[in-house]
Design an enzyme around this catalytic site. Structure first.
Site, PDB file in Angstrom:
ATOM      1  N   HIS A   1      -1.842  -2.516  -9.646  1.00  0.00           N
ATOM      2  CA  HIS A   1      -2.855  -1.943  -8.760  1.00  0.00           C
ATOM      3  C   HIS A   1      -4.073  -2.838  -8.759  1.00  0.00           C
ATOM      4  O   HIS A   1      -4.405  -3.417  -9.793  1.00  0.00           O
ATOM      5  CB  HIS A   1      -3.255  -0.532  -9.239  1.00  0.00           C
ATOM      6  CG  HIS A   1      -3.913   0.259  -8.167  1.00  0.00           C
ATOM      7  ND1 HIS A   1      -5.270   0.178  -7.931  1.00  0.00           N
ATOM      8  CD2 HIS A   1      -3.404   1.122  -7.253  1.00  0.00           C
ATOM      9  CE1 HIS A   1      -5.559   0.967  -6.914  1.00  0.00           C
ATOM     10  NE2 HIS A   1      -4.453   1.550  -6.483  1.00  0.00           N
TER      11      HIS A   1
ATOM     12  N   ASP B   1       2.926   5.586  -6.927  1.00  0.00           N
ATOM     13  CA  ASP B   1       4.147   5.608  -6.134  1.00  0.00           C
ATOM     14  C   ASP B   1       5.414   5.368  -6.930  1.00  0.00           C
ATOM     15  O   ASP B   1       6.507   5.414  -6.368  1.00  0.00           O
ATOM     16  CB  ASP B   1       4.034   4.594  -4.985  1.00  0.00           C
ATOM     17  CG  ASP B   1       3.127   5.133  -3.902  1.00  0.00           C
ATOM     18  OD1 ASP B   1       3.148   6.362  -3.710  1.00  0.00           O
ATOM     19  OD2 ASP B   1       2.400   4.349  -3.284  1.00  0.00           O
TER      20      ASP B   1
ATOM     21  N   HIS C   1       0.883  -1.191   0.000  1.00  0.00           N
ATOM     22  CA  HIS C   1       0.000   0.000   0.000  1.00  0.00           C
ATOM     23  C   HIS C   1       0.914   1.233   0.000  1.00  0.00           C
ATOM     24  O   HIS C   1       1.737   1.393  -0.895  1.00  0.00           O
ATOM     25  CB  HIS C   1      -0.905  -0.121   1.237  1.00  0.00           C
ATOM     26  CG  HIS C   1      -2.064   0.818   1.288  1.00  0.00           C
ATOM     27  ND1 HIS C   1      -2.443   1.647   0.274  1.00  0.00           N
ATOM     28  CD2 HIS C   1      -2.966   1.058   2.308  1.00  0.00           C
ATOM     29  CE1 HIS C   1      -3.509   2.354   0.637  1.00  0.00           C
ATOM     30  NE2 HIS C   1      -3.841   2.012   1.872  1.00  0.00           N
TER      31      HIS C   1
HETATM   32  N1  CMC Z   1       5.501  -6.911  -9.865  1.00  0.00           N
HETATM   33  C1  CMC Z   1       5.453  -8.171 -10.386  1.00  0.00           C
HETATM   34  N2  CMC Z   1       4.326  -8.882 -10.512  1.00  0.00           N
HETATM   35  C2  CMC Z   1       3.202  -8.317 -10.075  1.00  0.00           C
HETATM   36  C3  CMC Z   1       3.168  -7.023  -9.522  1.00  0.00           C
HETATM   37  C4  CMC Z   1       4.373  -6.318  -9.424  1.00  0.00           C
HETATM   38  N3  CMC Z   1       4.421  -5.080  -8.904  1.00  0.00           N
HETATM   39  N4  CMC Z   1       1.897  -6.718  -9.165  1.00  0.00           N
HETATM   40  C5  CMC Z   1       1.149  -7.791  -9.478  1.00  0.00           C
HETATM   41  N5  CMC Z   1       1.935  -8.751 -10.039  1.00  0.00           N
HETATM   42  C6  CMC Z   1       1.492 -10.048 -10.596  1.00  0.00           C
HETATM   43  C7  CMC Z   1       1.128 -11.029  -9.486  1.00  0.00           C
HETATM   44  O1  CMC Z   1       2.249 -11.775  -9.071  1.00  0.00           O
HETATM   45  C8  CMC Z   1       0.075 -11.866 -10.179  1.00  0.00           C
HETATM   46  O2  CMC Z   1       0.737 -12.731 -11.060  1.00  0.00           O
HETATM   47  P1  CMC Z   1       0.121 -14.203 -11.415  1.00  0.00           P
HETATM   48  O3  CMC Z   1      -1.149 -13.927 -12.146  1.00  0.00           O
HETATM   49  O4  CMC Z   1       1.168 -14.858 -12.236  1.00  0.00           O
HETATM   50  O5  CMC Z   1      -0.108 -14.891 -10.080  1.00  0.00           O
HETATM   51  C9  CMC Z   1      -0.670 -10.844 -11.043  1.00  0.00           C
HETATM   52  O6  CMC Z   1       0.281  -9.813 -11.313  1.00  0.00           O
HETATM   53  C10 CMC Z   1      -1.910 -10.257 -10.371  1.00  0.00           C
HETATM   54  O7  CMC Z   1      -1.479  -9.607  -9.188  1.00  0.00           O
HETATM   55  P2  CMC Z   1      -2.218  -9.680  -7.784  1.00  0.00           P
HETATM   56  O8  CMC Z   1      -1.192  -9.768  -6.706  1.00  0.00           O
HETATM   57  O9  CMC Z   1      -3.298 -10.698  -7.808  1.00  0.00           O
HETATM   58  O10 CMC Z   1      -2.889  -8.243  -7.754  1.00  0.00           O
HETATM   59  P3  CMC Z   1      -3.483  -7.533  -6.489  1.00  0.00           P
HETATM   60  O11 CMC Z   1      -4.616  -6.704  -6.978  1.00  0.00           O
HETATM   61  O12 CMC Z   1      -3.793  -8.509  -5.402  1.00  0.00           O
HETATM   62  O13 CMC Z   1      -2.282  -6.606  -5.969  1.00  0.00           O
HETATM   63  C11 CMC Z   1      -0.849  -4.768  -5.639  1.00  0.00           C
HETATM   64  C12 CMC Z   1      -2.184  -5.255  -6.219  1.00  0.00           C
HETATM   65  C13 CMC Z   1      -0.782  -3.257  -5.709  1.00  0.00           C
HETATM   66  C14 CMC Z   1      -0.764  -5.176  -4.157  1.00  0.00           C
HETATM   67  C15 CMC Z   1       0.302  -5.404  -6.436  1.00  0.00           C
HETATM   68  O14 CMC Z   1       0.220  -5.020  -7.786  1.00  0.00           O
HETATM   69  C16 CMC Z   1       1.671  -5.048  -5.868  1.00  0.00           C
HETATM   70  O15 CMC Z   1       2.125  -5.682  -4.906  1.00  0.00           O
HETATM   71  N6  CMC Z   1       2.360  -3.995  -6.446  1.00  0.00           N
HETATM   72  C17 CMC Z   1       3.622  -3.552  -5.937  1.00  0.00           C
HETATM   73  C18 CMC Z   1       3.415  -2.699  -4.702  1.00  0.00           C
HETATM   74  C19 CMC Z   1       2.884  -1.317  -5.036  1.00  0.00           C
HETATM   75  O16 CMC Z   1       3.400  -0.631  -5.911  1.00  0.00           O
HETATM   76  N7  CMC Z   1       1.847  -0.880  -4.265  1.00  0.00           N
HETATM   77  C20 CMC Z   1       1.304   0.457  -4.397  1.00  0.00           C
HETATM   78  C21 CMC Z   1      -0.099   0.471  -4.898  1.00  0.00           C
HETATM   79  S1  CMC Z   1      -0.607   2.121  -5.371  1.00  0.00           S
HETATM   80  C22 CMC Z   1      -0.576   3.027  -3.912  1.00  0.00           C
HETATM   81  C23 CMC Z   1      -1.707   2.676  -3.024  1.00  0.00           C
HETATM   82  O17 CMC Z   1      -2.864   2.858  -3.414  1.00  0.00           O
HETATM   83  O18 CMC Z   1      -1.431   2.218  -1.918  1.00  0.00           O
END
Ligand code: CMC
Length: 432
Positions: free
Chosen positions: A308, A366, A267
């Site tokens: 995201h 971010d 987050h």
């Molecule tokens: N790098 C590599 N792979 C990723 C990333 C990433 N940053 N984000 C998602 N994926 C992959 C994930 O491993 C999954 O792959 P697979 O389908 O092979 O299992 C796929 O993409 C779908 O991801 P998810 O984890 O199911 O997506 P989510 O909606 O649960 O997670 C997130 C969203 C923001 C937590 C995630 O994208 C992440 O961890 N990003 C990096 C951290 C980040 O930048 N966070 C800030 C968000 S914006 C500020 C805020 O609002 O807080």
């Protein structure tokens, strides 16, 4: 608002449950499943709230496929170019843009609530010199409940208004105190003649030995970053504030729980993690090696600042911040900032990579915010605190919306229990 009717049938018994889907003003319809438990003895199972609307809200709207973000109906692109953080806070909390007189009164109320009780300031002596500022900020905000509890009636609109002024005004002062504590420098008191961001920068960088001249470009850049982070509908920290607030707890305690939820790297902590990642990558030559590690998924390495839950397209805030990065770095004389150059190349390479294309992973807010904070002289450990200052406007708006709703209920999710069935207690001498 229109309603559509649905029916869920249990095929074995033929038992049915009728449901209605409500349309909002924008976004997908939402199925009201309140009758499911009564009709069929069923709960719904949706870990991570992938498809569950936890509340009705009028504050912020996101269309993740189109990359749209609206604060009270106004597009973020217009807000970012025309508004100020104080006006945005007013808009989020009150629902409408203020008249000049309303804005002046709101701004005055914030400026004249900036000091914190001296006893609260002494709390910082109890923290180790290298305590993370998010830990200090969440603890000190929770402690504000000790100062404003008996005088706070959540059901009194005037009390709620004073709470909004106090928390918005005091959080930069608390943030600055944590910053100074880490630096081992004396605390600098707020100055009410300065605007919100200039006052904050001065509290960070002035010392009793040398006054700090606020660079208007820096103050403007900070104001823009606060606007872009001010609200984002039912994200993890806002939902935490709502859940804590739904118990009727003291609102400072609810905001403190939001600060804690924001801290995680998935987050708000992502802005700090992005800088750590860029420093670890070091040079453009190492990008491919780093991305290979991300795609390999072995070490749980993520491309921080990418992806995201809602945006499956460009985060509109990221586009604005990237442009702002160019301007701020040029105006502050950091034209050849190596971290920014590296971030630009990393974005370019990732956006052409099949792994990120297939998963619709784009830069989020971010990815670039930390580069600007760095250029402003703000240390990495403070990045998430800056996010918390901005998001306080959204947390307050959502808390107010929830508390003022006569239909409010305590938030209490159900579960799919997969633990042991009932069994007899075994005395200790009989256990293997
Ligand atoms: N790098 C590599 N792979 C990723 C990333 C990433 N940053 N984000 C998602 N994926 C992959 C994930 O491993 C999954 O792959 P697979 O389908 O092979 O299992 C796929 O993409 C779908 O991801 P998810 O984890 O199911 O997506 P989510 O909606 O649960 O997670 C997130 C969203 C923001 C937590 C995630 O994208 C992440 O961890 N990003 C990096 C951290 C980040 O930048 N966070 C800030 C968000 S914006 C500020 C805020 O609002 O807080």
């Amino acid at each position: 608002m229109t309603t559509k009717k649905y029916e869920l049938v249990e095929l074995d018994s033929g038992r049915k449950s009728a449901m209605e889907a409500r349309s909002g003003t924008l976004g997908p319809d939402c199925l009201n499943i309140a009758g499911l438990s009564k009709d069929l003895g069923l709960f719904t199972f949706d870990p991570g709230f992938m498809a569950t609307a936890a509340c009705e809200s009028r504050v912020t709207f996101i269309d993740g496929d189109e990359g749209v973000l609206l604060y009270r109906g106004y597009p973020i692109e217009q807000i970012a170019t025309k508004s100020s953080f104080i006006e945005v806070a007013y808009l989020l909390i009150h629902g409408e843009l203020p008249t000049s007189q309303q804005l002046e009164q709101f701004d005055h109320a914030i400026r004249y609530h900036t000091m914190i009780n001296e006893s609260l300031l002494r709390f910082f002596n109890g923290f180790h010199h290298d305590a993370h500022p998010m830990a200090m900020v969440s603890a000190v905000i929770a402690s504000m409940a000790a100062f404003y509890h008996d005088s706070m009636d959540n059901h009194n609109p005037r009390h709620r208004e004073i709470f909004a002024h106090r928390i918005l005004a005091k959080i930069p002062t608390i943030a600055a105190a944590s910053f100074k504590h880490n630096r081992g420098q004396p605390f600098i008191y707020p100055r009410n003649d300065l605007d919100y961001c200039s006052n904050m920068l001065r509290m960070f960088f002035a010392t009793p030995a040398a006054e700090y001249e606020v660079d208007p470009v820096a103050a403007q850049a900070l104001d823009l970053l606060l606007i872009l982070h001010a609200d984002h509908e039912q994200n993890a920290s806002t939902s935490t504030v709502r859940l804590a607030g739904s118990t009727g707890t003291n609102p400072y305690a609810a905001i403190s729980s939001g600060v804690s939820a924001l801290w995680g790297p998935a987050h708000g902590g992502a802005n700090e993690a992005v800088l750590a990642m860029l420093e670890e990558i070091g040079t453009v030559d190492n990008i491919q090696k780093f991305l290979a590690r991300v795609k390999d998924k072995q070490g749980n390495t993520k491309l921080m600042g990418f992806g995201h839950r809602v945006y499956k397209n460009f985060d509109p805030r990221a586009k604005i911040i990237r442009e702002m990065c160019h301007k701020v770095l040029a105006r502050l004389g950091h034209t050849d900032n190596p971290l920014f150059e590296l971030a630009l190349r990393l974005e370019e390479i990732a956006l052409k990579d099949e792994y990120f294309i297939a998963r619709k992973l784009y830069p989020n807010v971010d990815f670039y915010s930390g580069v600007i904070y760095s250029a402003l002289g703000i240390p990495r450990s403070m990045f998430t605190v800056m996010f918390a200052i901005a998001r306080t406007a959204g947390w307050v708006a959502h808390w107010q919306e929830m508390i003022a709703d006569p239909a409010m209920k305590i938030g209490r999710p159900r579960q799919l229990y997969t633990g042991p069935v009932q069994r007899e207690y075994v005395d200790i001498e009989k256990r293997d």
